[in-house]
Write an enzyme that holds these catalytic residues in place. Structure first.
Site, PDB file in Angstrom:
ATOM      1  N   CYS A   1      -4.566  -5.969  -6.677  1.00 20.13           N
ATOM      2  CA  CYS A   1      -4.184  -4.697  -6.886  1.00 20.13           C
ATOM      3  C   CYS A   1      -5.549  -4.278  -8.208  1.00 20.13           C
ATOM      4  O   CYS A   1      -5.087  -3.173  -8.451  1.00 20.13           O
ATOM      5  CB  CYS A   1      -2.900  -4.478  -6.841  1.00 20.13           C
ATOM      6  SG  CYS A   1      -1.676  -4.724  -7.821  1.00 20.13           S
TER       7      CYS A   1
ATOM      8  N   GLY B   1       0.959  -1.194   0.076  1.00 16.32           N
ATOM      9  CA  GLY B   1       0.006  -0.003  -0.393  1.00 16.32           C
ATOM     10  C   GLY B   1       0.733   1.520   0.040  1.00 16.32           C
ATOM     11  O   GLY B   1       2.237   1.372  -0.106  1.00 16.32           O
TER      12      GLY B   1
HETATM   13  P1  NAD Z   1       0.570  -2.760   3.103  1.00 19.14           P
HETATM   14  O1  NAD Z   1       0.801  -1.874   3.243  1.00 19.14           O
HETATM   15  O2  NAD Z   1      -0.464  -2.959   4.929  1.00 19.14           O
HETATM   16  O3  NAD Z   1       1.704  -3.971   3.613  1.00 19.14           O
HETATM   17  C1  NAD Z   1       2.237  -4.062   2.510  1.00 19.14           C
HETATM   18  C2  NAD Z   1       3.756  -5.018   3.795  1.00 19.14           C
HETATM   19  O4  NAD Z   1       4.638  -3.610   3.638  1.00 19.14           O
HETATM   20  C3  NAD Z   1       4.000  -6.042   5.027  1.00 19.14           C
HETATM   21  O5  NAD Z   1       5.142  -6.613   5.385  1.00 19.14           O
HETATM   22  C4  NAD Z   1       3.967  -4.303   5.648  1.00 19.14           C
HETATM   23  O6  NAD Z   1       4.613  -4.575   6.854  1.00 19.14           O
HETATM   24  C5  NAD Z   1       5.148  -3.254   5.213  1.00 19.14           C
HETATM   25  N1  NAD Z   1       4.586  -2.379   5.798  1.00 19.14           N
HETATM   26  C6  NAD Z   1       3.389  -0.931   5.558  1.00 19.14           C
HETATM   27  N2  NAD Z   1       3.483  -0.271   6.314  1.00 19.14           N
HETATM   28  C7  NAD Z   1       5.287   0.298   6.321  1.00 19.14           C
HETATM   29  C8  NAD Z   1       5.349   0.865   7.318  1.00 19.14           C
HETATM   30  N3  NAD Z   1       5.593   2.577   6.683  1.00 19.14           N
HETATM   31  N4  NAD Z   1       7.579   0.925   6.138  1.00 19.14           N
HETATM   32  C9  NAD Z   1       7.779  -0.526   6.611  1.00 19.14           C
HETATM   33  N5  NAD Z   1       7.218  -1.532   6.019  1.00 19.14           N
HETATM   34  C10 NAD Z   1       5.524  -1.500   6.170  1.00 19.14           C
HETATM   35  O7  NAD Z   1      -0.403  -4.267   2.515  1.00 19.14           O
HETATM   36  P2  NAD Z   1      -0.841  -5.017   2.021  1.00 19.14           P
HETATM   37  O8  NAD Z   1      -2.195  -4.734   3.026  1.00 19.14           O
HETATM   38  O9  NAD Z   1      -0.364  -6.232   2.507  1.00 19.14           O
HETATM   39  O10 NAD Z   1      -1.316  -5.165   0.849  1.00 19.14           O
HETATM   40  C11 NAD Z   1      -2.448  -4.193  -0.235  1.00 19.14           C
HETATM   41  C12 NAD Z   1      -2.331  -3.459  -0.765  1.00 19.14           C
HETATM   42  O11 NAD Z   1      -1.122  -3.620  -1.786  1.00 19.14           O
HETATM   43  C13 NAD Z   1      -3.113  -2.971  -2.155  1.00 19.14           C
HETATM   44  O12 NAD Z   1      -3.132  -1.293  -1.484  1.00 19.14           O
HETATM   45  C14 NAD Z   1      -2.392  -2.950  -3.246  1.00 19.14           C
HETATM   46  O13 NAD Z   1      -3.341  -2.676  -4.184  1.00 19.14           O
HETATM   47  C15 NAD Z   1      -1.335  -3.474  -2.787  1.00 19.14           C
HETATM   48  N6  NAD Z   1      -0.633  -4.646  -3.794  1.00 19.14           N
HETATM   49  C16 NAD Z   1      -0.027  -3.650  -4.975  1.00 19.14           C
HETATM   50  C17 NAD Z   1       0.646  -4.209  -6.090  1.00 19.14           C
HETATM   51  C18 NAD Z   1       1.444  -4.094  -7.107  1.00 19.14           C
HETATM   52  O14 NAD Z   1       1.818  -4.132  -7.601  1.00 19.14           O
HETATM   53  N7  NAD Z   1       1.336  -2.512  -7.129  1.00 19.14           N
HETATM   54  C19 NAD Z   1       0.555  -6.019  -5.984  1.00 19.14           C
HETATM   55  C20 NAD Z   1       0.490  -6.399  -4.410  1.00 19.14           C
HETATM   56  C21 NAD Z   1      -0.528  -5.224  -3.285  1.00 19.14           C
END
Ligand code: NAD
Length: 464
Positions: free
Chosen positions: A270, A219
């Site tokens: 996504c 995200g």
């Molecule tokens: P998330 O953002 O909650 O978590 C992703 C990862 O980031 C996790 O490992 C989490 O622990 C870590 N994280 C979160 N905030 C952080 C920070 N401030 N600093 C460091 N690490 C941090 O994502 P989710 O809910 O598991 O996945 C869904 C999101 O990801 C949706 O918004 C989706 O659209 C996006 N997504 C994008 C793609 C792409 O290819 N563009 C692919 C899959 C998912």
């Protein structure tokens, strides 16, 4: 006591081995470490080894990873659903299979060349070194699979920071990958992660001097974090993909494709259809057909409002309890009982409704009417929020398709098909689960994880 030369040599060897093992990283399993520092050191060592090996061997390693993972697709998909409580087993099987079969390896690293009177210049793709990769809960194994194959093919090692809610699935995948690498005699710990994830570990990884590049799939928070790290970073962030349907489209097929794309893994991807924008004159017929293909329409304003209260918390944040859940489960919370053949909950909505504007990642699909395709393109551009992620259009009018592709500027634009065709499921082209709109790599592959280098030979090898 006088020792013989051979005894002295033996003692020296034993002491040296003891010292070396004390300094060596403490591995807890196949690439799984208790501490981030040890994980990074091990990945650093592994990358140095890999870089000394042939490209042919890199290909052998990625082939072995693919072959090993094919044996465990069902297990990984099952664990992914069990651990996260999100998504659909049968779709996770498809997602993992496509990640294994359609992620490019070393063949992606096509060199560039200039030759002329001044000689020969090569443009080469060289590894970055150690890459720190952050994985989401929505594709916990798929991201690990496609990142690992692409990053290793490019000559790197990888340190993964999986999502805390999905780390068992990510770690199991890491273990199988290391097993496969060991089977062909490749470096140990080419892909590493932690026994248990923590934000502290992510922070250590992001700022460690031995980590040369970061790749965040998740995200907005995580994309912002890596882009602020001061290192080269790939950011693959959130999307809110609109799908536009105009009056020239094959409406039945559009309805089928939209339901199929939107319900794929319960809308976790996504890229999945998140809102429909439809030209008024065909809206009723589209809705009629969507219902034929597994949609349940909510018409009662009070029920729609009740659903809104369930999906969003009081502070406006998304209620994660509904992310990736089945449509029949979501409806049951409204007191509506339907059979599992219902895959998507649809409703008509204003363009400003939170269901339309926010990325929900659940099979709730709002439908907005517009007067014509031109208005539909304007609205779709607005709803995509400039994320440059994904959009779909169902139309037989080439001008509409071209205009929308041009205006919306998304990394993926699918015409007359379900969203997943954009990642190679029933559509041509390779796959990825890291789609980097904000930083511009687009659908990442091995060459996204490289440095472009120029190698110049002056005065020779021009045979034109
Ligand atoms: P998330 O953002 O909650 O978590 C992703 C990862 O980031 C996790 O490992 C989490 O622990 C870590 N994280 C979160 N905030 C952080 C920070 N401030 N600093 C460091 N690490 C941090 O994502 P989710 O809910 O598991 O996945 C869904 C999101 O990801 C949706 O918004 C989706 O659209 C996006 N997504 C994008 C793609 C792409 O290819 N563009 C692919 C899959 C998912």
């Amino acid at each position: 006591m006088n020792l013989e030369q051979s005894q002295i040599e033996l003692i020296t060897k034993i002491v040296a081995e003891k010292l070396q093992s004390a300094a060596a990283p403490k591995a807890c399993g196949d690439g799984i470490f208790e501490n981030m520092e040890d994980a990074i050191q091990a990945a650093y060592k592994a990358q140095r080894e890999l870089f000394g090996m042939t490209l042919e061997f890199r290909k052998q390693i990625t082939n072995a990873i693919k072959a090993e993972l094919l044996l465990h697709i069902e297990e990984i998909a099952k664990l992914g659903v069990e651990e996260t409580g999100m998504g659909r087993y049968e779709d996770k099987v498809i997602k993992n299979r496509v990640a294994i079969e359609k992620t490019p390896s070393v063949e992606d690293l096509m060199s560039g060349v200039f030759t002329g009177d001044d000689g020969l210049t090569l443009l080469e793709y060289s590894p970055f070194g150690v890459i720190g990769a952050i994985a989401p809960s929505t594709n916990p194994s798929e991201t690990v699979i496609c990142n690992s194959i692409g990053m290793i093919a490019a000559g790197n090692s990888v340190v993964f920071c999986p999502h805390p809610g999905a780390y068992k699935t990510s770690n199991l995948t890491v273990q199988y990958i290391n097993k496969a690498i060991a089977n062909v005699g490749g470096p140990k710990n080419l892909v590493v992660t932690m026994v248990k994830p923590s934000m502290e570990a992510v922070d250590t990884m992001m700022h460690h001097p031995l980590v040369n590049m970061l790749c965040a799939t998740g995200g907005p928070g995580v994309v912002k974090a890596v882009l602020s790290s001061g290192k080269k970073a790939i950011g693959a962030g959130a999307g809110n993909p609109p799908v536009l349907v105009d009056e020239t489209a094959d409406i039945e097929k559009a309805a089928k494709d939209i339901i199929s794309g939107c319900s794929f893994d319960n809308n976790l991807p996504c890229i999945a259809e998140k809102e429909v924008v439809v030209v008024d004159e065909v809206a009723d017929y589209l809705i009629f057909n969507m219902k034929k293909f597994g949609a349940y329409e909510l018409k009662d304003a009070e029920l729609i409002h009740k659903l809104e209260k369930l999906v969003f918390k009081a502070d406006g944040a998304l209620n994660r309890d509904f992310v990736g859940k089945n449509a029949d489960y979501i409806l049951s919370k409204l007191g509506i009982s339907v059979d599992p053949s219902i895959k998507v909950v649809i409703m008509e909505a204003d363009a400003s409704h939170p269901f339309v504007v926010e990325e929900l990642m659940m099979p709730i699909l709002p439908i907005v009417r517009v007067a014509n395709a031109s208005e539909g393109i304007d609205l779709s551009v607005k709803l995509e929020h400039g994320l440059r992620h994904t959009a779909m259009c169902h139309s037989k009018n080439i001008d509409v398709l071209t205009e929308m592709a041009h205006r919306i500027q998304t990394t993926i634009f699918v015409k007359n098909g379900p969203s997943y065709a954009g990642i190679g499921v029933g559509g041509e082209g390779f796959t990825t689960f890291t789609i980097a709109g904000p930083t511009g790599e687009g659908l990442t592959s091995a060459k996204s994880f490289t440095r472009r280098r120029r190698c110049v030979l002056v005065g020779g090898f021009n045979i034109k």
